[in-house]
Design a protein around this motif. Sequence first.
Motif, PDB file in Angstrom:
ATOM      1  N   TYR A 186       4.075 -32.388  19.032  1.00 27.61           N
ATOM      2  CA  TYR A 186       3.434 -31.246  19.699  1.00 27.61           C
ATOM      3  C   TYR A 186       2.008 -31.586  20.121  1.00 27.61           C
ATOM      4  CZ  TYR A 186       0.601 -27.223  20.522  1.00 27.61           C
ATOM      5  OH  TYR A 186      -0.308 -26.369  21.102  1.00 27.61           O
ATOM      6  N   TYR A 190       0.441 -31.130  23.624  1.00 25.07           N
ATOM      7  CA  TYR A 190      -0.728 -30.287  23.839  1.00 25.07           C
ATOM      8  C   TYR A 190      -1.789 -31.030  24.645  1.00 25.07           C
ATOM      9  CZ  TYR A 190      -5.068 -27.790  23.175  1.00 25.07           C
ATOM     10  OH  TYR A 190      -6.260 -27.137  23.416  1.00 25.07           O
ATOM     11  N   GLN A 194      -2.729 -29.339  28.260  1.00 23.96           N
ATOM     12  CA  GLN A 194      -4.046 -28.723  28.418  1.00 23.96           C
ATOM     13  C   GLN A 194      -4.870 -29.406  29.511  1.00 23.96           C
ATOM     14  OE1 GLN A 194      -7.336 -29.921  27.631  1.00 23.96           O
ATOM     15  NE2 GLN A 194      -6.448 -31.990  27.371  1.00 23.96           N
ATOM     16  N   CYS A 210      -4.875 -24.327  20.706  1.00 26.49           N
ATOM     17  CA  CYS A 210      -3.799 -25.216  20.276  1.00 26.49           C
ATOM     18  C   CYS A 210      -2.959 -24.508  19.224  1.00 26.49           C
ATOM     19  CB  CYS A 210      -4.442 -26.485  19.703  1.00 26.49           C
ATOM     20  SG  CYS A 210      -3.292 -27.714  19.057  1.00 26.49           S
TER      21      CYS A 210
END
Length: 504
Positions: A186, A190, A194, A210
Motif C-alpha cells: 500500500y 500511496y 499521491q 495516507c
Amino acid sequence: MTKLVINAANKKSKINKEIYGHFSEHLGRCIYEGIYVGEHSAIPNRNGMRTDVVEALKKIKVPVLRWPGGCFADEYHWRDGIGPKEQRKKMINTHWGGVVEDNSFGTHEFFELCEQLGCEAYVNGNLGSGTVQEMSEWVEYITFGGQSPMTEQRAANGHPDPWKLNFFGVGNENWGCGGNMNPDYYANEYRRYQTYVRNYDSASPIFKICCGANVDDYEWTEEVLKTCFHHSEERVHGFMDGLSLHYYVFPEGWDTKGSATEFDEKVWYKTLAKAWRMKELVERHGKIMDRFDPEKKIGMIVDEWGAWYDVEPGTNPGFLYQQNTIRDALVAGITLNIFNKHSDRVKMANLAQMVNVLQSVILTDGADMILTPTYHVFDMYKYHQDAQLLDSYIETEEIGLEDEWRVPNLTESVSQAQDGSLHITITNLSAEDAYDVETALTGYRAETVTGEIVHGEMHEKNTFEEPQRVQVRPFEGARLADGKICFTIPACSVLHLEVKGTAC
C-alpha cells in the motif's frame, strides 16, 4: 474532594477545529433521506439538502466533512456522480445493504453541502479499484481553474469555478475493504498515487492523507512510514501530511456487538473502558510516528471513530442504524477529551457517522428529525475548536465492576479561547456516584463561571415521541470561592464550564 488543577500560563498545543469533524458515507440513510432528499422533495430543502439537518449541523459548527467513504470510497467512480441526474449510472452498493445507488448525490452535491454548512471538504479517493488517472482527473475536475477537458466538463455541468479541496485521502482501509493490501505494498501505491494529486492552487495546497492502521496494528504504522520515508527523508513531508487511524467501540465484539439501548452496568463500564482505550492507541501509534517525524509535521487523522452496536430491530443490517443514549454521550466526551489532550499529534478526527448511521448526531424519520445525546456533547465542546490547550490535571480513581474493564472515574480537558475565556469539559463515568470537585487556577483570575450539562440515567435517549428527553441543560452548581471553582458533577454526565476572567 477531587482536585482539578489548571495552569493557564502553560499553553500547550492548538486544538485544531478539525478534531470536531464528521463523516458521511453512502451507507444506509446517511446521505439519502438523512442529508439529501432532492430538490423536489416535500421536506423543506435548499438545492436538495434538508434545511432542518443543515441548520442543526451549523449550530455545532461542523468544521470538516469526509465523503464518500469509508469502504464505499474504494468502489466509487466519481464520473458516475456528475452530469444530468437522470443520466447518471445506477449501481448496487455491494458494501452496504445491497441497495441501488442512483448517484444523485455526487461531487457537485457534496460541495454544495459543504458550502451550506460552511465547512471544509475532505474527499476520499479510490485507490482500491480505481486508477491513478481517475484519481488525478477527479482532483483536476474539483480544483483546477485553467483550461482543460476536466474544467470544460465541470463548467458544462454547471460549475465554471473550481472548488477548494482542503483534504484528500488516498484510499481507505486498504488493509481491508480497500484492497486487502500489505503495508509495504500500500505504501508504494500511496507514493505513486499521491504524486498525481496535484496542487493546482499553490496558495491552498491539498492536505494529503495516507491510509493508516486499524486499531492496534502497529506493524502497519511502522511499515507504511518506513516505506514512505525510504529514500525520501527530506521530501516525505511534501507528499504525506496526515496518517489515519480507525477505531470503533464494540461493547461485546465484532460478530455480536450488543444492543444500543439494552445493557447493564457491566456493559456500561466495558463500553467506556473501550472508549478510554483511544488514549493508548493515540499514544502508541504516536510514538512510532515520532521516530520518523519528531517535529510532528504529519498529523494523526482519526477519521473513523465512535460506538458500533447491533442495528435497531427490524432495520436493514447493512444500514447500520442505531439509537443513541447517555452512554454514547460519555463515549463522545471521553474521546474528545483524549483528542484535545493529544492535539500536538491529533490534527483531525471524524465521527462515524453524521446522520442515521452508527454514533450519529442526528436521526431522521421522514420529515421528522431528532438530536442525539452525542449531538449535544458536540454542541458543548464546540468552544474548544481552534482554542489553546492548557496544562491541566485531575485526580482520579479507578471504577468498574471487573478488573478487566476498569476506567478512571473522571476525564477532562481545558482550553483557552481567543476571547480569553477558559473552557473546561469533564466526564463522569460512574454509573451511580457524583463527585465534589475543587478547581485551582494558576495564571488566571476567575471572575465568573457558568455551566451546561448533559446527564441522566444511563439508558436515556431521545425518540421521535420524546425528542427533548436528553438535551443540554444549564448547570447552576458551579461557584467561585477564594479564587477556586467548586462544583459537584453528577453520575453519567458530561459537563462544560465557561470561566471568564483575566490573566495574572
